[in-house]
Design a protein around this motif. Structure first.
Motif, PDB file in Angstrom:
ATOM      1  N   TRP A   1       0.825  -1.213   0.000  1.00 16.47           N
ATOM      2  CA  TRP A   1       0.000   0.000   0.000  1.00 16.47           C
ATOM      3  C   TRP A   1       0.855   1.257   0.000  1.00 16.47           C
ATOM      4  CZ3 TRP A   1       0.221   3.562   3.916  1.00 16.47           C
ATOM      5  CH2 TRP A   1       0.833   3.153   5.112  1.00 16.47           C
ATOM      6  N   VAL A   2       2.067   1.163   0.574  1.00 17.71           N
ATOM      7  CA  VAL A   2       2.946   2.337   0.587  1.00 17.71           C
ATOM      8  C   VAL A   2       3.286   2.724  -0.854  1.00 17.71           C
ATOM      9  CG1 VAL A   2       5.151   3.244   1.344  1.00 17.71           C
ATOM     10  CG2 VAL A   2       3.912   1.637   2.792  1.00 17.71           C
ATOM     11  N   ASP A   3       3.672   1.710  -1.620  1.00 18.04           N
ATOM     12  CA  ASP A   3       3.996   1.917  -3.023  1.00 18.04           C
ATOM     13  C   ASP A   3       2.798   2.516  -3.753  1.00 18.04           C
ATOM     14  OD1 ASP A   3       5.255   1.601  -5.550  1.00 18.04           O
ATOM     15  OD2 ASP A   3       4.145  -0.256  -5.825  1.00 18.04           O
ATOM     16  N   ASN A   4       1.641   1.944  -3.483  1.00 17.23           N
ATOM     17  CA  ASN A   4       0.409   2.414  -4.109  1.00 17.23           C
ATOM     18  C   ASN A   4       0.168   3.894  -3.830  1.00 17.23           C
ATOM     19  OD1 ASN A   4      -1.863   2.021  -5.550  1.00 17.23           O
ATOM     20  ND2 ASN A   4      -2.416   0.158  -4.456  1.00 17.23           N
ATOM     21  N   LEU A   5       0.298   4.241  -2.540  1.00 19.67           N
ATOM     22  CA  LEU A   5       0.073   5.625  -2.131  1.00 19.67           C
ATOM     23  C   LEU A   5       1.095   6.549  -2.777  1.00 19.67           C
ATOM     24  CD1 LEU A   5      -1.537   7.449  -0.057  1.00 19.67           C
ATOM     25  CD2 LEU A   5       0.503   7.234   1.367  1.00 19.67           C
ATOM     26  N   MET A   6       2.367   6.114  -2.725  1.00 17.07           N
ATOM     27  CA  MET A   6       3.422   6.973  -3.256  1.00 17.07           C
ATOM     28  C   MET A   6       3.240   7.209  -4.752  1.00 17.07           C
ATOM     29  SD  MET A   6       6.748   5.631  -1.168  1.00 17.07           S
ATOM     30  CE  MET A   6       7.957   6.904  -1.464  1.00 17.07           C
ATOM     31  N   MET A   7       2.784   6.184  -5.450  1.00 16.51           N
ATOM     32  CA  MET A   7       2.602   6.356  -6.892  1.00 16.51           C
ATOM     33  C   MET A   7       1.362   7.200  -7.191  1.00 16.51           C
ATOM     34  SD  MET A   7       4.970   5.344  -8.736  1.00 16.51           S
ATOM     35  CE  MET A   7       6.314   5.639  -7.606  1.00 16.51           C
ATOM     36  N   ARG A   8       0.350   7.109  -6.313  1.00 15.92           N
ATOM     37  CA  ARG A   8      -0.819   7.987  -6.463  1.00 15.92           C
ATOM     38  C   ARG A   8      -0.397   9.449  -6.365  1.00 15.92           C
ATOM     39  NH1 ARG A   8      -6.056   5.698  -6.611  1.00 15.92           N
ATOM     40  NH2 ARG A   8      -5.614   4.449  -8.434  1.00 15.92           N
ATOM     41  N   ILE A   9       0.513   9.693  -5.400  1.00 18.22           N
ATOM     42  CA  ILE A   9       0.987  11.071  -5.222  1.00 18.22           C
ATOM     43  C   ILE A   9       1.713  11.537  -6.480  1.00 18.22           C
ATOM     44  CG2 ILE A   9       2.579  12.513  -3.893  1.00 18.22           C
ATOM     45  CD1 ILE A   9       1.845  10.826  -1.445  1.00 18.22           C
ATOM     46  N   VAL A  10       2.546  10.641  -7.031  1.00 16.85           N
ATOM     47  CA  VAL A  10       3.274  11.006  -8.249  1.00 16.85           C
ATOM     48  C   VAL A  10       2.290  11.334  -9.368  1.00 16.85           C
ATOM     49  CG1 VAL A  10       4.699  10.072 -10.103  1.00 16.85           C
ATOM     50  CG2 VAL A  10       5.411   9.782  -7.754  1.00 16.85           C
ATOM     51  N   GLU A  11       1.264  10.496  -9.502  1.00 16.30           N
ATOM     52  CA  GLU A  11       0.254  10.745 -10.534  1.00 16.30           C
ATOM     53  C   GLU A  11      -0.382  12.114 -10.355  1.00 16.30           C
ATOM     54  OE1 GLU A  11      -2.915   7.776 -10.951  1.00 16.30           O
ATOM     55  OE2 GLU A  11      -1.263   6.325 -11.020  1.00 16.30           O
ATOM     56  N   MET A  12      -0.653  12.429  -9.076  1.00 14.45           N
ATOM     57  CA  MET A  12      -1.304  13.688  -8.770  1.00 14.45           C
ATOM     58  C   MET A  12      -0.389  14.850  -9.176  1.00 14.45           C
ATOM     59  SD  MET A  12      -3.930  13.512  -6.060  1.00 14.45           S
ATOM     60  CE  MET A  12      -3.517  13.888  -4.392  1.00 14.45           C
ATOM     61  N   ILE A  13       0.892  14.715  -8.839  1.00 15.16           N
ATOM     62  CA  ILE A  13       1.817  15.809  -9.157  1.00 15.16           C
ATOM     63  C   ILE A  13       1.967  15.942 -10.678  1.00 15.16           C
ATOM     64  CG2 ILE A  13       4.132  16.727  -8.780  1.00 15.16           C
ATOM     65  CD1 ILE A  13       4.242  15.189  -6.206  1.00 15.16           C
ATOM     66  N   TYR A  14       1.862  14.808 -11.358  1.00 17.58           N
ATOM     67  CA  TYR A  14       1.938  14.852 -12.816  1.00 17.58           C
ATOM     68  C   TYR A  14       0.862  15.757 -13.403  1.00 17.58           C
ATOM     69  CZ  TYR A  14       5.325  11.702 -14.891  1.00 17.58           C
ATOM     70  OH  TYR A  14       6.468  11.149 -15.371  1.00 17.58           O
ATOM     71  N   ALA A  15      -0.298  15.808 -12.717  1.00 17.17           N
ATOM     72  CA  ALA A  15      -1.431  16.529 -13.272  1.00 17.17           C
ATOM     73  C   ALA A  15      -1.297  18.031 -13.111  1.00 17.17           C
ATOM     74  CB  ALA A  15      -2.714  16.037 -12.611  1.00 17.17           C
ATOM     75  N   ILE A  16      -0.378  18.495 -12.229  1.00 16.11           N
ATOM     76  CA  ILE A  16      -0.336  19.935 -12.006  1.00 16.11           C
ATOM     77  C   ILE A  16       0.782  20.573 -12.819  1.00 16.11           C
ATOM     78  CG2 ILE A  16      -1.362  19.740  -9.728  1.00 16.11           C
ATOM     79  CD1 ILE A  16       1.302  20.070  -8.488  1.00 16.11           C
ATOM     80  N   PRO A  17       0.584  21.816 -13.238  1.00 20.98           N
ATOM     81  CA  PRO A  17       1.581  22.511 -14.055  1.00 20.98           C
ATOM     82  C   PRO A  17       2.815  22.863 -13.239  1.00 20.98           C
ATOM     83  CG  PRO A  17      -0.231  23.968 -13.512  1.00 20.98           C
ATOM     84  CD  PRO A  17      -0.601  22.640 -12.980  1.00 20.98           C
ATOM     85  N   LEU A  18       3.913  22.155 -13.485  1.00 19.33           N
ATOM     86  CA  LEU A  18       5.053  22.249 -12.581  1.00 19.33           C
ATOM     87  C   LEU A  18       5.762  23.593 -12.616  1.00 19.33           C
ATOM     88  CD1 LEU A  18       6.432  18.659 -12.878  1.00 19.33           C
ATOM     89  CD2 LEU A  18       5.225  19.706 -10.999  1.00 19.33           C
ATOM     90  N   THR A  19       5.839  24.189 -13.798  1.00 16.66           N
ATOM     91  CA  THR A  19       6.555  25.468 -13.860  1.00 16.66           C
ATOM     92  C   THR A  19       5.893  26.501 -12.948  1.00 16.66           C
ATOM     93  OG1 THR A  19       6.840  24.885 -16.158  1.00 16.66           O
ATOM     94  CG2 THR A  19       7.671  27.000 -15.486  1.00 16.66           C
ATOM     95  N   LEU A  20       4.558  26.453 -12.877  1.00 16.35           N
ATOM     96  CA  LEU A  20       3.841  27.365 -11.988  1.00 16.35           C
ATOM     97  C   LEU A  20       4.322  27.192 -10.557  1.00 16.35           C
ATOM     98  CD1 LEU A  20       0.069  27.378 -12.948  1.00 16.35           C
ATOM     99  CD2 LEU A  20       1.632  29.297 -12.848  1.00 16.35           C
ATOM    100  N   TYR A  21       4.597  25.932 -10.169  1.00 17.10           N
ATOM    101  CA  TYR A  21       4.997  25.689  -8.791  1.00 17.10           C
ATOM    102  C   TYR A  21       6.450  26.050  -8.548  1.00 17.10           C
ATOM    103  CZ  TYR A  21       0.421  24.500  -7.804  1.00 17.10           C
ATOM    104  OH  TYR A  21      -0.911  24.646  -7.625  1.00 17.10           O
ATOM    105  N   VAL A  22       7.257  25.983  -9.612  1.00 18.06           N
ATOM    106  CA  VAL A  22       8.615  26.512  -9.453  1.00 18.06           C
ATOM    107  C   VAL A  22       8.516  28.007  -9.177  1.00 18.06           C
ATOM    108  CG1 VAL A  22      10.814  26.869 -10.580  1.00 18.06           C
ATOM    109  CG2 VAL A  22       9.587  24.771 -10.973  1.00 18.06           C
ATOM    110  N   ILE A  23       7.630  28.689  -9.886  1.00 20.14           N
ATOM    111  CA  ILE A  23       7.447  30.123  -9.659  1.00 20.14           C
ATOM    112  C   ILE A  23       7.011  30.377  -8.220  1.00 20.14           C
ATOM    113  CG2 ILE A  23       6.067  32.134 -10.308  1.00 20.14           C
ATOM    114  CD1 ILE A  23       5.929  31.000 -13.118  1.00 20.14           C
TER     115      ILE A  23
END
Lengths: 306, 325, 304
Positions: A135-157
């Motif tokens: 389940w740890v792996d599952n959760l961690m990969m869910r988080i990665v998926e979630m971060i994939y969905a957000i515009p990263l450059t905006l968060y660098v800003i």
């Protein structure tokens, strides 16, 4: 060519294995093939030479020049390119050539350090996720998926707004954002190795599981991770230039290539060299890294190899 | 019998980073009208490349470097794309190894079937659909309406192969090339497909070229068998002659490793691995795996010797000098 | 189908909540109150202002209020401009940015896809190499460089197009060109690789073996399969165009949202930064959702 006589129709004994080895002698290792393919790729080699040249210039250029990046000389302001000032001077009479070299230094440093941070986070995150599994792996990969969905450059800003300007903060802001791909690759490799590992581990009575894992993990990951890294470096340089351009990068008097372009933008009508030289420099740096990245990708995955 | 296709000294090479790979190295054979010919060999020996060369579908880095392919008196190798296209599908057609990868995943079966009929027979969609149903029934699909609406991923392997066959036969071709038609589907469907290919001969005038690694399948269907090893013909001839009296050690090996033929006896696999086409051994290509190597086998490559009428083999062991000793 | 939509909608809402939380936490992680840094305000006035922006309330209450207001469509007040709501800023700036962005997406698709197809059909020939060199170069030019170079040549030297402001079609040419250079190059490369991939698939050999004409092979069979990765790439691509637009709007002095965003960063106008970030993120998440739906519509293999 022997004549056809009865004599040569005698049976001879050849040990089977010897023949195989003798006749298929030209077997190259995977890495040798990859390296050879990369070396044959002319654009990629051009990229390598360009980077070498830029590194040499960036390291030794400022030492050899009698100008410094912060020396102001108002009587020599806005001069066009000349033998004394190769790239001309800016509105404060500073040598644009030296400022471009220092800017390139910052770009290279950002590319290097940010991707090291990326790599570390990615390997640790992916490794932990794959090793623990469940389940740890599952959760961690869910988080990665979630971060994939957000515009990263905006968060660098956003991170830069939170951290405030400064070179170290640029490393960190870029470094802690673009690690997703590395994490995914490492996790995939760890999981596939873990499955094989059970066989090995059972045979060796459970001993040296981690040893085996890491012994196989690194050679297996290195290809795809290298390819990801080689695209992360220009992306980081790109992002840094972008941040500096909108006023969030390194702080004055340090000036990255993005800052140089931004500062000189209004004078493009009268002093275009102040804009064009730093623009060309950033383009060449990114281009060189992209060429290397393409070369690595082709070398590891020759489907699109020309 | 009348000749339909004549392949002579065909050579196909692939130019890769590691060097030139001669996948097909001087193959000659001919196909008679209404006959079934089987090309047998291990994977990687150049069977599929031969088929693609006949279809004119060798893509770079592959290239036909020598030889001729005569189809009803016309030289195929020298044809341009437009002329070739009239032959493909309508005159010569092909079934592929993996039927599920051979259908476009984004289009329904019906679309792909009617498209071919529309193009070659110059009929409208409605008529093409009607003919499509007929073709699907002909290959033993009981609900053609449902199958027509299916996407390829919804079909089983055997069903997909039947669809492929229906499409291949939809324009009444004169030659059907079946590349490993049974190797990637389940056993029951295999039997059905083989049965259908067998019946084809009696129903129509069609000639079939079967390409397979399975000498059993070849022995069921074919009139003539051609055995290929490392891009060269090592034995060819009438089915009975080749099966009952194999001359080349490789053919014997294939027969020995086939389960069905030697019922009850233990299997004998061929030793070693197929050779690497990048660096072929000197002399006979099979010599590293042969159990009866002679001195000459390591020096010179054998040519095809006549064993009997309609039976040839490329092995020094049938040379008169050897038979004398 | 409905099941799929519901599932995706739920995960979309979760992602949006995640984004809002992340943004909110980040913005409140900045040390001190937004009003302590620059001018030394008397304590009582500062307290008053903070009260106005609810900054004196506990963190969790602020957070909950923000989320509630956000779902009502209210992103709060600007900290720097008296009485201006973030919504108004978005309403004013977004149409310009959206026009610029959509034109760029359209233009980069219209150039990238044909170039990629041409390159794949002529795989390994000189034209393929030429396109490859061109696109590799174009993919290495940052937005501010392409914009300044375009201004230098087409405005300063040739005087064909204006270098600033927004409204007439001729004013749109340079910004759109500058913004679509990078994504266009990326699409061309992606399209080439995916087309080369598809053309080597069995089903393409099969339709060739059936003697179908060239255009049918390329358009009916190869194109539809090859364009799928481009569609999935549209999500990340619009993210790139969006951040690219900050720079382009700044250089060409366009009255778009990106320009406001950059200004608010320099002014440390936290509510505007937060509001615009949330707005853009939601927009992109929606875009991804739309892309997924389109893919699902085209590709029967995607499970609904």
């Amino acid at each position: 060519m022997p004549k056809i006589t009865k004599a040569i129709f005698q049976n001879v004994e050849i040990p089977q294995m010897d023949c195989q080895i003798l006749r298929n002698h030209k077997v190259k290792s995977y890495w040798a093939v990859v390296f050879q393919r990369f070396k044959k790729n002319k654009p990629a080699m051009l990229g390598v030479y360009l980077i070498l040249l830029i590194v040499i210039m960036v390291v030794f250029g400022p030492v050899l020049s009698h100008h410094s990046y912060s020396d102001q000389n108002l009587s020599a302001a806005n001069l066009p390119p000349s033998p004394g000032y190769w790239f001309g001077t800016d509105h404060l009479g500073r040598d644009v050539f030296i400022r471009v070299l220092y800017g390139a230094r910052i770009s290279l440093a950002v590319g290097f350090f940010s991707s090291i941070i990326n790599l570390t986070i990615g390997v640790v995150y992916g490794g932990v996720s794959g090793l623990i599994g469940g389940w740890v792996d599952n959760l961690m990969m869910r988080i990665v998926e979630m971060i994939y969905a957000i515009p990263l450059t905006l968060y660098v800003i956003l991170l830069m707004v939170v951290f405030d300007a400064g070179l170290k903060n640029v490393f960190i802001a870029i470094g802690i954002v673009y690690w997703l791909e590395t994490a995914r690759i490492v996790r995939g490799q760890v999981i596939s190795l873990k499955e094989r590992d059970y066989v090995v581990a059972a045979r060796s009575m459970g001993a040296g599981r981690f040893h085996i894992l890491f012994k196989h993990l690194i050679p297996n990951c290195i290809g795809p991770v290298m390819v990801t890294m080689s695209f992360n470096i220009p992306a980081a340089i790109f992002t840094e230039a972008f941040l500096s351009f909108i006023g969030l990068g390194v702080s004055a008097p340090m000036a990255s290539l993005g800052t140089l372009v931004n500062d000189a933008l209004l004078s493009i009508w009268s002093y275009p060299w102040q804009v064009l030289f730093p623009s060309a420099a950033i383009t060449v740096i990114i281009l060189a890294f992209n060429l290397i990245g393409d070369g690595l990708k082709d070398a590891f995955d020759p489907r699109y190899y020309q | 019998m009348e000749q339909l296709l004549k392949v002579e000294n065909l050579k196909v090479s692939f130019f890769t980073d590691e060097g030139e790979i001669r996948a097909v190295d001087g193959i000659s054979f001919d196909i008679e009208k209404g006959s079934v010919t089987a090309i047998v060999g291990e994977s990687g020996c150049g069977k599929t490349v031969t088929a693609l060369a006949i279809m004119g579908l060798i893509q770079p880095p592959g290239k036909i470097i020598d030889g001729s392919i005569m189809y009803q008196g016309k030289e195929l190798i020298k044809m341009n794309e437009a002329e070739y296209r009239k032959i493909r599908g309508a005159e010569i057609t092909m079934m592929f190894q993996n039927p599920k990868a051979a259908l476009n995943p984004l289009l329904t079966v019906g679309k792909q079937l009617t498209e071919v009929i529309c193009y070659h027979k110059k009929v409208n969609r409605l008529e093409a659909k009607r003919q499509g149903y007929k073709q699907l029934r002909r290959v033993g699909i009981s609900e053609p309406e449902r199958v027509m609406r299916c996407y390829p991923h919804e079909l089983s392997g055997g069903m997909a192969q039947k669809v492929m066959m229906a499409i291949a036969l939809s324009c009444n071709p004169k030659l059907l090339i079946a590349d490993e038609p049974t190797s990637s589907i389940d056993v029951i469907s295999q039997a059905v497909i083989l049965e259908m290919l067998k019946n084809l001969k009696s129903q129509t005038e069609i000639s079939v070229l079967i390409i397979t690694h399975d000498i059993t399948a070849a022995s069921i269907l074919a009139d003539k068998i051609i055995v290929i090893y490392a891009g060269k013909v090592v034995e060819s001839g009438n089915k009975e002659r080749v099966l009952n009296n194999p001359q080349h050690p490789y053919t014997r090996g294939l027969l020995n490793s086939a389960a069905l033929i030697k019922k009850g006896k233990h299997l004998e696999p061929i030793k070693g691995n197929p050779v690497n086409c990048l660096n072929l051994p000197k002399g006979c290509r099979f010599s590293p795996r042969c159990s009866q190597v002679m001195k000459i086998c390591l020096e010179r490559e054998p040519i095809l010797f006549d064993v009997k009428e309609n039976h040839k083999a490329a092995c020094w062991s049938i040379h008169p000098f050897k038979t004398e000793t | 189908m409905l099941n799929f939509v519901i599932k995706r909608t739920v995960s979309m809402i979760v992602v949006i909540l995640f984004i809002v939380t992340l943004t909110f936490v980040l913005m409140h992680a900045i040390p001190g109150s937004p009003f302590t840094d620059k001018k030394k305000l008397p304590e009582s006035i500062r307290k008053n202002i903070e009260k106005r922006y609810h900054l004196d309330e506990p963190f969790l209450k602020q957070y909950c209020d923000y989320i509630l207001n956000m779902f009502k469509g209210d992103l709060g007040l600007s900290l720097r401009y008296e009485g201006r709501r973030v919504n108004d800023i978005i309403k004013k700036g977004f149409p310009v940015s959206a026009t610029l962005g959509l034109l760029s997406i359209f233009f980069s698709l219209m150039t990238g896809i044909p170039l990629g197809i041409l390159s794949a059909i002529k795989h390994r020939m000189w034209i393929d190499r030429f396109i490859l060199v061109l696109t590799t170069f174009a993919a290495s030019v940052p937005g501010f460089v392409s914009a300044t170079v375009l201004i230098y040549f087409f405005s300063v030297k040739l005087g064909w197009f204006p270098a600033a402001l927004w409204g007439s079609p001729s004013q749109m040419v340079l910004p759109v060109l500058a913004l679509s250079l990078y994504p266009g190059a990326l699409i061309a490369r992606l399209m080439r690789n995916s087309m080369v991939d598809v053309l080597s698939q069995d089903y393409i050999s099969v339709v060739r073996a059936w003697g179908l004409p060239c255009y049918a092979v390329i358009w009916k069979h190869a194109f539809k399969n090859a364009v799928l990765p481009i569609i999935t790439h549209l999500g990340p691509m619009s993210a790139g165009i969006l951040t690219g637009s900050f720079v382009i709007e700044k250089i060409f002095a366009l009255p778009g949202l990106g320009q406001h965003f950059v200004t608010s960063i320099i002014n440390r106008d936290y509510t505007v930064i937060m509001g615009v970030t949330v707005f853009y993120s939601v927009l992109l998440v929606l875009m991804n959702f739309l892309v997924d739906m389109v893919c699902c519509f085209i590709d029967p293999r995607v499970k609904m």
